[in-house]
Every structure is written in structure tokens, then in C-alpha cells.
Design an enzyme around this catalytic site. Sequence first.
Site, PDB file in Angstrom:
ATOM      1  N   HIS A 159     -30.079  30.195 -26.196  1.00  0.00           N
ATOM      2  CA  HIS A 159     -31.127  29.190 -26.393  1.00  0.00           C
ATOM      3  C   HIS A 159     -31.347  28.299 -25.180  1.00  0.00           C
ATOM      4  O   HIS A 159     -32.350  27.585 -25.112  1.00  0.00           O
ATOM      5  CB  HIS A 159     -30.782  28.325 -27.613  1.00  0.00           C
ATOM      6  CG  HIS A 159     -30.922  29.041 -28.918  1.00  0.00           C
ATOM      7  ND1 HIS A 159     -32.052  28.965 -29.695  1.00  0.00           N
ATOM      8  CD2 HIS A 159     -30.076  29.881 -29.574  1.00  0.00           C
ATOM      9  CE1 HIS A 159     -31.899  29.704 -30.783  1.00  0.00           C
ATOM     10  NE2 HIS A 159     -30.705  30.269 -30.734  1.00  0.00           N
ATOM     11  N   ASP A 367     -34.481  23.016 -18.902  1.00  0.00           N
ATOM     12  CA  ASP A 367     -34.428  23.221 -20.347  1.00  0.00           C
ATOM     13  C   ASP A 367     -34.785  24.665 -20.672  1.00  0.00           C
ATOM     14  O   ASP A 367     -35.676  25.243 -20.031  1.00  0.00           O
ATOM     15  CB  ASP A 367     -35.416  22.291 -21.062  1.00  0.00           C
ATOM     16  CG  ASP A 367     -34.861  21.730 -22.357  1.00  0.00           C
ATOM     17  OD1 ASP A 367     -33.996  22.393 -22.960  1.00  0.00           O
ATOM     18  OD2 ASP A 367     -35.284  20.641 -22.774  1.00  0.00           O
TER      19      ASP A 367
END
Length: 471
Positions: A159, A367
Site C-alpha cells: 500500500h 505517498d
Amino acid sequence: MPRLVVVSNRVPVPSPKGSTATAGGLAVALEAALKSHGGLWFGWSGKTSGDREIEWLEIRDFGNVTYAVADLNRRDVDEYYAGFANRALWPLCHYRLDLTDFSRKDMAGYFRVNRSFARLLAPLLRPDDLIWVHDYHLIPLAAELRHMGVKNRIGYFHHIPWPPADVLSTLPVHDTIMRGLAAYDLVGLQTDYDVENFAGCMVREGFGRALGGNWYESYGHRFQVGAFPIGIDTDIFVQMAEEGLKNPIAKRTKESLNDRDLVIGVDRLDYSKGIGQRIEAFSRFIEMSPSAKGHVTFLQITPKSRSEVPEYADMQKEIAELTGRVNGQLGDVDWVPIRYVNKTVSRAALAGLYRIARAGLVTPLRDGMNLVAKEFVAAQDPNDPGVLVLSRFAGAAREMDGALIVNPYDTEATANAIGRAISMPVEARRERYNSMMPKLREHDVAAWCRSYLDVLSQATEPQSEGLRALS
């Protein structure tokens, strides 16, 4: 249809009434996938059990889904979770070599807990189960299961960002990490950039070879690697935002603004999120725009995160001090430029706050995807939408072409983007909003789930002819 087995670091076990404790879109999507297949959700309960070793599971059935959770002892939490996972792997994957703290004791704890999880999970598996493992806490799990004779198809989804080879190779056990990933049948990453980085780690460093068609061979095992950008539950979040204006927190916030424009940022307290740089950029925007003083308010919502990790405790103090300094320098008796909230706010309240905001600041330094960016856009009023200011280093920047893309390290440019977002005419705002919403609806979290599981369950190995040699 095979049963689906989901493995994650923490498991949101429903309450006795049947509602899932975690309201996040990922948890909802995984629960929906489990219900459609019939399945098992396995992982850590989030609880600590003193000094007791991992030796038992709490198992509960809700409909056709079984939840199996184990407690960790204090040593496990310190070494596996707070130690190797969040002081070595997390900063490394976010390119923060200065914060990567490698300890062989923590590393041993990380592999020990994964071995214990494999030992507890294996007896629960059926021969045709499809196993889907989530995130960096559990990279070695497939290798441990293979060692125990498990032959099921096992997929892994990462993720967070995947670093380039020169960054990964600074970790003393990077070869063991790559060997662990090679034990999966499908490695899913957020973006094509992450796939490129992973391929570089695999091939350039000599851990495997490319077979073509996203297939690789490493340590005697063939597996696929692909980009599967995660989405949100778009339609549900749109509805939540429409109803969110009635939320008490959103209503009180709107009333307290006294017609001032609202700029909003929402992040966990984490050094990867660029919160300090964002505050500096907003401060610079106020200094550059005298007309904004007293007329624009920045709301930064930042729940505490991993307080047991020293770097996070230090950051909490630094951000609080920075916020106080900016408010002291630029504020007035009837207005402060920054409202800083250091606690969790419900998704319903956030949806309402997003909808009343003129601009959303999503400016991480690095991110994997960042779902706040997608939720902010989904929450907007189509007739009068706010503008997303988005870091080029968020995975979402690969999809959100209607955002104002910024370099969060460039304070001046980010300040200018805030000013542009605040003053943008409604026609331009609508055009940007309309360019993003169809993609958010089509590529929602349910589509992400389906696309990954389709590849995991149906992929066949490539032919051996014409394989490319190691570079």
C-alpha cells in the site's frame, strides 16, 4: 468459486451487531469481497497480551466470513510493529534513509511474528483458498507458508511506495525482503513508477529476471508484478458529503468561519505527509497575499500516530510549536490563520468539512496513493467545487489530472498554488472537478478489489521460450 483469505496487520472484527469497527473504505471493500467469495480474515487483534507468546487465535463467524485474530505480546509489538516495520521498512519505503533505524533484534522479531502468523494460519487453510496478504508488515508471510507446504495462490499488495534499488539496498537484509516477495504469485503496487522501481530492484540487483508480460522469475519461482491503483468507495462518499453539511462538527465549523474561505488538510501525524512544509507554505501565502489575512483559514486535522515511535513523538512537538509560531506572528485578536486539531474526526464529519472547503491541501513528501485526495474531490459540490492542491510525490498525482500539482519542497510555488486555488473562477473549478469524477467512479475501491483478484486467480505462467537473461 474459491474461498478468499485476507491477511492484514490489524483486523476490524465486527461488533456483535454486525457492523465493522473500522469505517475506512478499504475495510469495507475487503469485507464485501470476503462476503461475495465466503472467506476468512486473519491478523493481529490490535491488543497486547503481556508477555505471553502468540499461541492461540480468537475466531468469530459473522455470516459467511470468519474473523481470526491473535494478540501480540509487548516484545512482539516493540520489535515487529514499532521496530522493524515502522522504524526500518516504513521510512525506507518513503525514501527517508536519515530516519531508517535498522536493528537485528527488531528484524528477528519481525520474522518471528510472521512465522507465528503462518503457523496459526496454515491449519485454517483449504486447498483451493485464494490468499491475499496486505502491506509491509507481512512481506515474509508467503515464504513462511511455502516452507510449511502451502501451495495455494498467494497475492501481496503493497500500500505504500516502493523505493528504487539504490534506496532499498541500504537495508542490510534487502535480499531477504526480495526473497520473501518472490514467494508470492502476484505482487501488487500502487503505480507504474512503483512497478519500475520494483523491477529495478529485482533485475538490476540480480535477484531475478524479467520474463515479459509483467512476469518475473526469482529464487526458482515465477510471479507477476502489476500496478493496481487503489480507489475509494466513491458513490458512498458522495452521499456522505451531501449529508455531511448537517453533521454537527461541519455545521459548527462553517458557522465559526464567518464567511471566510476554508483550506483543509487531513493527515495522520507522520513525517511522510509534509505537514511542516504545508504550514510553512500556507504561512507564506498569507504573507504574500495581504487581502487573505483575516479572510482565509487553514484547518489541519492530524490524529496522533505511532506515539510509541520516538520520531513521531518528536514530530508532534515540532508541528505544535510551528503552528503556534505562525499563529502568533500572523494572527489577530479575532482570527488565527491555522486551526490545528490533533485528534481523530469521523469520516462523516470529514466529508462535510471537505464539502465546505475552498481548497484541499494534500502535499505529502512521498505517498503510495493518498485517498484523502480522492475523498476531497468526491465530497465537492458539483456546482461549486473546491480545488485540490496535490503533491507530485503522491501516487494519486498519476490519476488526478484536475488537481494543481505542486512540489511540496518548493514553499513559494505551493503558496502560489494555494492562492490560485482560492481565487479560481467557478467555471475553471467545475472543469477540473468534471475531469476527475468519472475516473473516481469507474476506478473505485470495489473495481480495485475485483481487478486484483481477477489477476491473482486467473493468471497463467508464461512460456519459457525467449526468456530475457539477467541484466
